[in-house]
Design a protein around this motif. Structure first.
Motif, PDB file in Angstrom:
ATOM      1  N   LEU A  21       0.874  -1.166   0.000  1.00  0.00           N
ATOM      2  CA  LEU A  21       0.000   0.000   0.000  1.00  0.00           C
ATOM      3  C   LEU A  21       0.915   1.220   0.000  1.00  0.00           C
ATOM      4  N   VAL A  23       1.263   5.044   0.514  1.00  0.00           N
ATOM      5  CA  VAL A  23       0.567   6.153   1.154  1.00  0.00           C
ATOM      6  C   VAL A  23       1.361   7.424   0.891  1.00  0.00           C
ATOM      7  N   SER A  39      -1.330   4.919  -5.633  1.00  0.00           N
ATOM      8  CA  SER A  39      -1.132   5.382  -4.256  1.00  0.00           C
ATOM      9  C   SER A  39      -2.390   6.073  -3.741  1.00  0.00           C
ATOM     10  N   ILE A  40      -2.505   6.107  -2.424  1.00  0.00           N
ATOM     11  CA  ILE A  40      -3.596   6.846  -1.793  1.00  0.00           C
ATOM     12  C   ILE A  40      -3.009   8.084  -1.142  1.00  0.00           C
ATOM     13  N   ARG A  53      -7.675   4.057   6.885  1.00  0.00           N
ATOM     14  CA  ARG A  53      -7.348   3.855   5.463  1.00  0.00           C
ATOM     15  C   ARG A  53      -6.121   2.974   5.276  1.00  0.00           C
ATOM     16  N   VAL A  54      -5.317   2.804   6.330  1.00  0.00           N
ATOM     17  CA  VAL A  54      -4.096   1.998   6.214  1.00  0.00           C
ATOM     18  C   VAL A  54      -4.100   0.784   7.138  1.00  0.00           C
ATOM     19  N   ALA A  57      -3.086  -3.257   6.469  1.00  0.00           N
ATOM     20  CA  ALA A  57      -2.141  -3.480   5.369  1.00  0.00           C
ATOM     21  C   ALA A  57      -0.934  -4.247   5.901  1.00  0.00           C
ATOM     22  N   ILE A  60       3.460  -1.228   3.950  1.00  0.00           N
ATOM     23  CA  ILE A  60       3.136   0.154   3.611  1.00  0.00           C
ATOM     24  C   ILE A  60       4.420   0.872   3.221  1.00  0.00           C
ATOM     25  N   THR A  83      -1.564  -0.907  12.728  1.00  0.00           N
ATOM     26  CA  THR A  83      -0.423  -0.952  11.812  1.00  0.00           C
ATOM     27  C   THR A  83       0.784  -1.621  12.468  1.00  0.00           C
ATOM     28  N   ASP A 107      -7.428  12.002  -5.007  1.00  0.00           N
ATOM     29  CA  ASP A 107      -7.785  10.707  -4.425  1.00  0.00           C
ATOM     30  C   ASP A 107      -9.268  10.788  -4.054  1.00  0.00           C
TER      31      ASP A 107
END
Length: 116
Positions: A21, A23, A39-40, A53-54, A57, A60, A83, A107
């Motif tokens: 992911l 970011v 990418s976000i 949103r992360v 994952a 990252i 995370t 985004d």
């Protein structure tokens, strides 16, 4: 110490079977001008309030224009629940060091988050 990947290593990961992911912690305006494909955008100032949103994952990679804010983002993300099991790295040199393709635009998911 924050682990950093070269832009070439990031490109290799993105081309792999299980891409991370990505970011981008740039401002919305910076993100719209150009960002890594797929990418976000979660601006550094909003990162803590948008951990959802992360979360979850497995890997990252944080990115920013010059590679400084993305290092801060790794430190922030590493400190939060959701995370703690992820491998979190920063792309060294930021977008200034990236030779690969860039996408332009906003985004859409981030805009939806802001409206909630």
């Amino acid at each position: 110490m924050v682990e950093e990947l070269s832009p070439a290593e990031v490109e290799e990961l993105l081309d792999g079977e299980d891409p991370p992911l990505v970011v981008d912690v740039s401002t919305e305006a910076e993100f719209a001008l150009g960002h890594l494909p797929g990418s976000i955008n979660v601006p550094l100032a909003n990162l803590v309030s948008h951990l959802d949103r992360v979360a979850g994952a497995e890997r990252i990679v944080t990115v920013c224009p010059r590679g400084e804010a993305s290092v801060q983002a790794v430190r922030l993300l590493s400190a939060y629940e959701g995370t703690e099991d992820a491998r979190i790295e920063s792309m060294a040199g930021g977008l200034d060091a990236w030779d690969g393709p860039l996408e332009e635009g906003i985004d859409e998911d981030a805009e939806d988050d802001e409206r909630r």
